[in-house]
Structure formats: structure tokens, C-alpha cells
Motif scaffolding. Sequence first.
Motif, PDB file in Angstrom:
ATOM      1  N   GLY A 515       0.809  -1.224   0.000  1.00 35.99           N
ATOM      2  CA  GLY A 515       0.000   0.000   0.000  1.00 35.99           C
ATOM      3  C   GLY A 515       0.836   1.266   0.000  1.00 35.99           C
ATOM      4  O   GLY A 515       0.287   2.356   0.142  1.00 35.99           O
ATOM      5  N   LYS A 516       2.155   1.131  -0.214  1.00 34.99           N
ATOM      6  CA  LYS A 516       3.059   2.287  -0.142  1.00 34.99           C
ATOM      7  C   LYS A 516       4.070   2.245  -1.281  1.00 34.99           C
ATOM      8  O   LYS A 516       4.405   1.178  -1.797  1.00 34.99           O
ATOM      9  CB  LYS A 516       3.776   2.302   1.208  1.00 34.99           C
ATOM     10  CG  LYS A 516       2.841   2.529   2.395  1.00 34.99           C
ATOM     11  CD  LYS A 516       3.530   2.308   3.713  1.00 34.99           C
ATOM     12  CE  LYS A 516       3.635   0.831   4.071  1.00 34.99           C
ATOM     13  NZ  LYS A 516       2.347   0.196   4.420  1.00 34.99           N
ATOM     14  N   LEU A 517       4.563   3.418  -1.633  1.00 35.99           N
ATOM     15  CA  LEU A 517       5.573   3.528  -2.685  1.00 35.99           C
ATOM     16  C   LEU A 517       6.983   3.285  -2.156  1.00 35.99           C
ATOM     17  O   LEU A 517       7.886   2.930  -2.921  1.00 35.99           O
ATOM     18  CB  LEU A 517       5.523   4.920  -3.325  1.00 35.99           C
ATOM     19  CG  LEU A 517       4.326   5.214  -4.221  1.00 35.99           C
ATOM     20  CD1 LEU A 517       4.172   6.717  -4.420  1.00 35.99           C
ATOM     21  CD2 LEU A 517       4.496   4.516  -5.573  1.00 35.99           C
ATOM     22  N   HIS A 518       7.177   3.509  -0.859  1.00 32.13           N
ATOM     23  CA  HIS A 518       8.505   3.387  -0.270  1.00 32.13           C
ATOM     24  C   HIS A 518       8.418   2.588   1.028  1.00 32.13           C
ATOM     25  O   HIS A 518       7.370   2.466   1.634  1.00 32.13           O
ATOM     26  CB  HIS A 518       9.086   4.778   0.032  1.00 32.13           C
ATOM     27  CG  HIS A 518       9.017   5.725  -1.115  1.00 32.13           C
ATOM     28  ND1 HIS A 518       9.843   5.622  -2.208  1.00 32.13           N
ATOM     29  CD2 HIS A 518       8.191   6.792  -1.345  1.00 32.13           C
ATOM     30  CE1 HIS A 518       9.547   6.597  -3.067  1.00 32.13           C
ATOM     31  NE2 HIS A 518       8.548   7.312  -2.574  1.00 32.13           N
ATOM     32  N   GLY A 519       9.570   2.093   1.451  1.00 30.93           N
ATOM     33  CA  GLY A 519       9.610   1.352   2.697  1.00 30.93           C
ATOM     34  C   GLY A 519      10.865   0.513   2.779  1.00 30.93           C
ATOM     35  O   GLY A 519      11.735   0.575   1.909  1.00 30.93           O
TER      36      GLY A 519
END
Length: 580
Positions: A515-519
Motif C-alpha cells: 500500500g506504499k511507494l517506499h519502505g
Amino acid sequence: MAATTLLAGSPWLRLRLRPDAPACPFPFRRHIHLGRALSARGRVRASADHHTGPVRVRFAPSPTGNLHVGGARTALFNYLFARSKGGRFVLRVEDTDLERSTRKSEEAVLADLAWLGLQWDEGPDVGGEFGPYRQSERNSLYKKHAEKLLESGAVYRCFCSNELSLLQELEQMKEVAKQRQLPPVYMGKWATASDVEVEQELEKGTPYTYRFRVPKEGSLKINDLIRGEVSWNLDTLGDFVIMRSNGQPVYNFCVTVDDATMQISHVIRLLDFQCLPLPMCHLFWLLTKANCRNVMELLLWGSLSFKMVYNETQSFFFFGQYKEMGYLPQAMVNYLALLGWGDGTENEFFTIDDLVEKFTISRVNKSGAVFDATKLKWMNGQHLRSFPPDELIKAVEDRWKKTGILQESESGFAKEAAELLKDGIDLITEADAALTNLLSYPLHDTLSSDEAKPVVQDKISEVASALISAYDSGELTQALSEGRDGWQKWVKGFGKSLKRKGKGLFMPLRVLLTGKLHGPEMVGSIALIHKAGFCGAVTPQANFVTLDERFRILKEFDWESLVKEQEQESPAESAVPAAS
């Protein structure tokens, strides 16, 4: 009373008095917030390197509030200097402000210093041969020395104690000084009053203060160990009060008596010009815009130029708040030491033992120190990651369990999560947000962002459809259960079936699954998300979205509406070519 009565035999005393100056048991010292340093004409010759006697320094906080980072830095520099010279670090509580000083504040200040690791050799809680170490317990000593000064003629009784008459007299003196283009100083009539006049006032019971008699000619010169020679013309100074009309000594008189009787060898303070027979150091105030104030309001007579440096984007907290925010004492010590000091190299990482070994007063900067909260946080991260891995992981695990995000579990989830996330945090307290962010699934917000447009326009809906099929068939779950090797094998086959590789494959997979573009690393992230669904370690407080729930959201997502919405917002933008 001879001038050497109090300090006889002190090897570091080099004082020259004018022939017409009154004898004085010790030169007097003034703090800058009450005006300029005041004393008889003299010169202190001192050097930290050539000082031959035992080194004794002190930190003397006022327990009227919490410890500030500026005070902590002063304490640290005193501590480092004492330890580097094999000397004694003295803690003295300056609680003469009886209305504002509290024992609770004193305990908090001492706790903060102890947390930093600045262990004192003498103080109110450990004793010592020069106690007591609270000023409120030393009144008899101050009165004793005030009487000695009175007997010697260095001090005189001033009967301008009526508040109204005193204010009127001070205003008159200021006006005269202004006309003569001189700083306003006190030159009251009682400095030259006859014995008869004094006796008359005593018989009437007129209240009086004790004023120190300052010579009207000559100069005061001090060798500051950092700034070099500092001097004042004595005609710019005035006779100042050392004892109030109620019999209470003023703060600066107390400090002078204490430093002399406790045999303090060096005085290190923030922007504090000393007038003692002591080697001294001059450290600039640390200021940020948040606590800048009209410094002229703090000066009783005249002005003294000094530099204040601040970073407009930062602000100070009381020292205890840094502890609550998760800062490490090792990082605070390291950062505070670098505010005005360096070892001459590019190195910025120091343990307290390193600092004791390398610290020298000669390397303390004359320029103002800039407090930068961003740099402090970065440095905390450096110290955090210098911990042994097992110790750091254990600290993060304990944090999560303490805040209720995780509960006891034999699954090893906490350890795996800490290992994955530890390099992305600078404060232990940031571990909470790091874990809840990992377990969250803000898919709608992410895909609606401008940053996600290239991913959406790269036909992410096709990847989503294939991913849903892999999950429903059990293929994806099986790959995750086989660990890293199983996942990597599955991804390779999945990308081949879609004719995608590299960023064109991994970016949509990251968005759709996390659910995220970065991590953090994607393999570890997705493996933990999968494990969180069955390990029993995650509590409802973590707001965890399971894989089942994520795929339900994916199945219901309206891709067509999202694409149309983005095309309407940016009609001139051409579609991003599909990844190979």
C-alpha cells in the motif's frame, strides 16, 4: 583584614591592587546577567595548561525549573575538563531564590545529569569536605565574609534602602552619566559618609545594604582561557550591593564566596566574565529563536556585546524532554560536546571516554554555537546503530511491548521486525511508527497521490489482476511460506508471465502488497505482513491490515475511475510507456 586572609597560600593567585584600593579578602565576581564584572584593579594570570594546583571545577544549577540544554553543555564541559586533568567535578546547588527554588526541581536536575553520566565527586547528595553544597545552607558563611569586608573597608553601609528614594537617586545618577556620555554607575553619598552620619542612621534604625567599594580609576584585566585578555575601565563600574537590607546576600556574592572557599580552580560558564583569582573559560550562550529574548533587559548597568547564534527552524526543549523523546545519553553527550568544541579532525562520533581523552580548553571555539535539532537526531541514529545488534533489537522489542503494539509471542515476529526496521530509525520511539506503518495499508491514498501517477499509468491494474489470481490459487501464499528463496523464485516467474522486470515489476508489487511507494526491503516487508496474520504477536492497537483484507480491497478497487480521474487532472501528460 589582610587581602590574603581567605586565599592565603593559593598558588594561582596573582593580584595587584592599587595602593589606594581597600583591602579585600577576595576579588569580587559578577555574572553578566547582572552587569559587568566588578572588582578592584587587578589581573588574573592563568592558563589551563600551566596550572599547577589541583583542578576543581563546579557546575552550579539553580533549582528553579528544568535543566536546559545550555546548562547541560556547561556541566559537560566542566566534567570533561575535570576528568581530562584528573581533577574534581563539584555540583553545587544555587538555591538562594527561596521563592522559586524547589527540592523537586533540584532532584530533576540531578537526575538529568546522572542520566548523562556526569557523575560528580562532591555535591549535596554525596557530601565532601567543602560542604554544605546548597547555598541556602551557607548563609552564616556569607554573613561572616560580608562582615570581614565591612571591617576592612572594602564594603560600606548604604542607607539608600528606601525603594522610592533609591529609585530616585539611581535615576539622577543615570541622567548625570548620560550628560557626561558615560555608562550609568552607582556613586552614592554613603561611599564617603562620615562615621557620625553612619551612626546617626544606625541609631534611627534605618535599613541598609552592604555595597562593595569599586576604585574609580584604573582597569580590570582578565586572561580568559578562550577569548584571551578581557578588560574594563573601572570608571564604568559602580559600587554594587552584596547584602540586601533584609540581611540576605545577593546571588553573585554567594557565588564568589563559594568558589573561593571551595577552592574552585577554574570557572567554566556560558558567557560569564569572571572576576576571581581563578583561571576561567568563556562559553557562548546557545540560543534558538524560540528562547531569544531582549538581553538588554538582563543587564542592570550598561551593556556588553556578545554573540547569540540560533537556527530559526529549530527550538529548544528542556533537557528531560529529550529523554522522553527517546534520545540516548551517549548521543546527547556527543552532540553537546561538539557545540563549540572539536578535536581538529573530521570525526564527529565520540564516546564519553573518547571526549575525556581528547578534550582541551584550547580547542573550544570563540564563535557562537548553533543548536541544530536535525543534526542531533542524526547523531542519535549513529549511536543507536553502534549498539550491538542483539542489544538494539532487544531495545526495540521491549519498546513495542511497552507501548502495547505487540504482545509476547514465541513466533520471533518482534525480533524479525526489529531487524528489518532498525536501520530506518534514529530514535527508539520512532520504532512505533515504523512498525505501524509497515502493518498499515493506505492503498487509496497512495494511488491517488501525484507520485503514484507513473505507476498507475503503467497499467498497474493488469498487475493487480494477475496478483489476485496468484493469491486466490494459493500460489502466492505458498511462495511466502517457503521463505526468501520461495518468494524470489515466484517473483521471477510472475514477472516473466507479465513480461515485466526491474522497477516495472517491483514497484507495482510493492504498492499493491504494502500500500506504499517506499519502505524497507520488500521481501522482508511482505514476509512480515504475511507472518503477522497468524503469529499472534500483533495487537489491535497496531491497526494491522491482513493479507486477506488487502486482497479484498484490491478486488473492489475501481481502477478505471482512478485512471480517468488522473487523466482529467493532467490532460496534457502523455502516458508513461509500459515497462519491458
